[in-house]
Scaffold this motif. Structure first.
Motif, PDB file in Angstrom:
ATOM      1  N   PHE A  93      26.062   3.220  37.991  1.00 31.18           N
ATOM      2  CA  PHE A  93      27.248   3.638  37.245  1.00 31.18           C
ATOM      3  C   PHE A  93      27.667   5.031  37.679  1.00 31.18           C
ATOM      4  CE2 PHE A  93      25.102   0.678  34.353  1.00 31.18           C
ATOM      5  CZ  PHE A  93      26.145  -0.208  34.107  1.00 31.18           C
ATOM      6  N   GLN A  94      28.958   5.244  37.760  1.00 30.05           N
ATOM      7  CA  GLN A  94      29.466   6.567  38.107  1.00 30.05           C
ATOM      8  C   GLN A  94      29.642   7.370  36.819  1.00 30.05           C
ATOM      9  OE1 GLN A  94      33.190   6.576  40.173  1.00 30.05           O
ATOM     10  NE2 GLN A  94      32.798   8.578  41.078  1.00 30.05           N
ATOM     11  N   VAL A  95      29.004   8.552  36.763  1.00 28.85           N
ATOM     12  CA  VAL A  95      28.997   9.380  35.560  1.00 28.85           C
ATOM     13  C   VAL A  95      29.665  10.709  35.880  1.00 28.85           C
ATOM     14  CG1 VAL A  95      27.525  10.485  33.842  1.00 28.85           C
ATOM     15  CG2 VAL A  95      26.841   8.310  34.832  1.00 28.85           C
ATOM     16  N   HIS A  96      30.557  11.160  34.994  1.00 29.58           N
ATOM     17  CA  HIS A  96      31.222  12.447  35.146  1.00 29.58           C
ATOM     18  C   HIS A  96      30.213  13.538  34.796  1.00 29.58           C
ATOM     19  CE1 HIS A  96      34.094  15.698  34.444  1.00 29.58           C
ATOM     20  NE2 HIS A  96      34.919  14.992  35.207  1.00 29.58           N
ATOM     21  N   GLY A  97      29.879  14.374  35.755  1.00 33.31           N
ATOM     22  CA  GLY A  97      28.816  15.364  35.597  1.00 33.31           C
ATOM     23  C   GLY A  97      29.068  16.393  34.516  1.00 33.31           C
ATOM     24  N   GLN A  98      30.255  16.988  34.458  1.00 35.25           N
ATOM     25  CA  GLN A  98      30.533  18.017  33.466  1.00 35.25           C
ATOM     26  C   GLN A  98      30.478  17.458  32.043  1.00 35.25           C
ATOM     27  OE1 GLN A  98      32.607  17.646  36.215  1.00 35.25           O
ATOM     28  NE2 GLN A  98      33.150  19.669  37.015  1.00 35.25           N
ATOM     29  N   VAL A  99      30.977  16.263  31.849  1.00 30.35           N
ATOM     30  CA  VAL A  99      30.961  15.646  30.519  1.00 30.35           C
ATOM     31  C   VAL A  99      29.522  15.366  30.096  1.00 30.35           C
ATOM     32  CG1 VAL A  99      31.627  13.596  29.209  1.00 30.35           C
ATOM     33  CG2 VAL A  99      33.258  14.662  30.755  1.00 30.35           C
ATOM     34  N   LEU A 100      28.712  14.879  31.006  1.00 29.28           N
ATOM     35  CA  LEU A 100      27.318  14.589  30.692  1.00 29.28           C
ATOM     36  C   LEU A 100      26.566  15.861  30.320  1.00 29.28           C
ATOM     37  CD1 LEU A 100      25.231  12.292  30.596  1.00 29.28           C
ATOM     38  CD2 LEU A 100      24.607  12.919  32.916  1.00 29.28           C
TER      39      LEU A 100
ATOM     40  N   GLU B 277      34.842  24.203  41.803  1.00 28.24           N
ATOM     41  CA  GLU B 277      35.982  25.065  41.517  1.00 28.24           C
ATOM     42  C   GLU B 277      36.801  24.509  40.365  1.00 28.24           C
ATOM     43  OE1 GLU B 277      38.291  25.948  44.955  1.00 28.24           O
ATOM     44  OE2 GLU B 277      36.537  26.274  46.202  1.00 28.24           O
ATOM     45  N   VAL B 278      37.721  25.320  39.857  1.00 24.68           N
ATOM     46  CA  VAL B 278      38.575  24.910  38.750  1.00 24.68           C
ATOM     47  C   VAL B 278      39.425  23.719  39.191  1.00 24.68           C
ATOM     48  CG1 VAL B 278      40.460  25.629  37.246  1.00 24.68           C
ATOM     49  CG2 VAL B 278      38.641  27.243  37.809  1.00 24.68           C
ATOM     50  N   GLY B 279      39.467  22.710  38.358  1.00 28.04           N
ATOM     51  CA  GLY B 279      40.238  21.518  38.663  1.00 28.04           C
ATOM     52  C   GLY B 279      39.483  20.498  39.492  1.00 28.04           C
ATOM     53  N   GLU B 280      38.307  20.856  39.951  1.00 27.34           N
ATOM     54  CA  GLU B 280      37.489  19.956  40.757  1.00 27.34           C
ATOM     55  C   GLU B 280      36.440  19.312  39.840  1.00 27.34           C
ATOM     56  OE1 GLU B 280      34.842  20.600  44.602  1.00 27.34           O
ATOM     57  OE2 GLU B 280      36.523  21.990  44.476  1.00 27.34           O
ATOM     58  N   HIS B 281      36.098  18.090  40.091  1.00 21.59           N
ATOM     59  CA  HIS B 281      35.115  17.387  39.276  1.00 21.59           C
ATOM     60  C   HIS B 281      34.011  16.868  40.179  1.00 21.59           C
ATOM     61  CE1 HIS B 281      37.901  17.480  35.919  1.00 21.59           C
ATOM     62  NE2 HIS B 281      38.839  17.071  36.761  1.00 21.59           N
ATOM     63  N   PHE B 282      32.831  16.741  39.623  1.00 24.04           N
ATOM     64  CA  PHE B 282      31.762  16.116  40.375  1.00 24.04           C
ATOM     65  C   PHE B 282      31.196  14.956  39.582  1.00 24.04           C
ATOM     66  CE2 PHE B 282      29.650  19.383  37.930  1.00 24.04           C
ATOM     67  CZ  PHE B 282      28.456  18.827  37.548  1.00 24.04           C
ATOM     68  N   TYR B 283      30.771  13.941  40.305  1.00 23.39           N
ATOM     69  CA  TYR B 283      30.287  12.708  39.707  1.00 23.39           C
ATOM     70  C   TYR B 283      28.895  12.406  40.219  1.00 23.39           C
ATOM     71  CZ  TYR B 283      35.140  12.047  38.401  1.00 23.39           C
ATOM     72  OH  TYR B 283      36.383  12.225  37.863  1.00 23.39           O
ATOM     73  N   TRP B 284      28.087  11.795  39.357  1.00 27.42           N
ATOM     74  CA  TRP B 284      26.769  11.328  39.747  1.00 27.42           C
ATOM     75  C   TRP B 284      26.751   9.815  39.635  1.00 27.42           C
ATOM     76  CZ3 TRP B 284      24.599  15.117  35.664  1.00 27.42           C
ATOM     77  CH2 TRP B 284      24.571  16.400  36.187  1.00 27.42           C
ATOM     78  N   THR B 285      25.911   9.192  40.424  1.00 29.12           N
ATOM     79  CA  THR B 285      25.696   7.760  40.318  1.00 29.12           C
ATOM     80  C   THR B 285      24.326   7.546  39.699  1.00 29.12           C
ATOM     81  OG1 THR B 285      27.064   7.381  42.259  1.00 29.12           O
ATOM     82  CG2 THR B 285      25.613   5.594  41.572  1.00 29.12           C
ATOM     83  N   VAL B 286      24.307   6.949  38.511  1.00 30.01           N
ATOM     84  CA  VAL B 286      23.065   6.709  37.780  1.00 30.01           C
ATOM     85  C   VAL B 286      22.972   5.221  37.515  1.00 30.01           C
ATOM     86  CG1 VAL B 286      21.776   7.193  35.669  1.00 30.01           C
ATOM     87  CG2 VAL B 286      23.201   8.983  36.689  1.00 30.01           C
ATOM     88  N   ALA B 287      21.975   4.586  38.089  1.00 29.25           N
ATOM     89  CA  ALA B 287      21.729   3.142  37.909  1.00 29.25           C
ATOM     90  C   ALA B 287      22.967   2.315  38.241  1.00 29.25           C
ATOM     91  CB  ALA B 287      21.243   2.856  36.495  1.00 29.25           C
TER      92      ALA B 287
END
Length: 105
Positions: free
Chosen positions: A28-35, A16-26
């Motif tokens: 490291f925590q990565v911001h999904g939308q930015v990636l 949703e708007v204002g919500e962020h999701f993160y992934w863990t890659v190796a």
């Protein structure tokens, strides 16, 4: 495999708007939308470069090569006026990369 892909796409659409999701890659925590946005911008710039550099001519008429040469001259002239005529050529690739990445974003 299809179920995993469908579930991951469904999770992306559920944000949703204002919500962020993160992934863990190796570890490291990565911001999904930015990636995702970064990869889309990189793909667009590469696609533009490939399409305009397929049929290079010494004197471009109309089309992509003419536009890309205009953009590159614009970046080169900005670097020349801001950095100086002695050292600007060393900085043009870096400044051009930053300019195109930010402009396309």
């Amino acid at each position: 495999m299809d179920a995993i892909l469908f579930n991951s796409i469904y999770e992306l659409s559920d944000v949703e708007v204002g919500e962020h999701f993160y992934w863990t890659v190796a570890g490291f925590q990565v911001h999904g939308q930015v990636l995702i946005n970064s990869w889309i911008v990189i793909a667009l710039i590469l696609l533009l470069a490939v399409l305009t550099a397929r049929d290079l001519k010494p004197i471009p008429e109309e089309g992509g090569q003419n536009f890309i040469e205009y953009v590159l001259e614009f970046i080169r002239d900005i670097a020349k006026t801001q950095i100086g005529p002695e050292e600007y050529l060393n900085w043009v690739p870096f400044i051009g990369t930053m300019f195109l990445f930010i402009f396309v974003s």
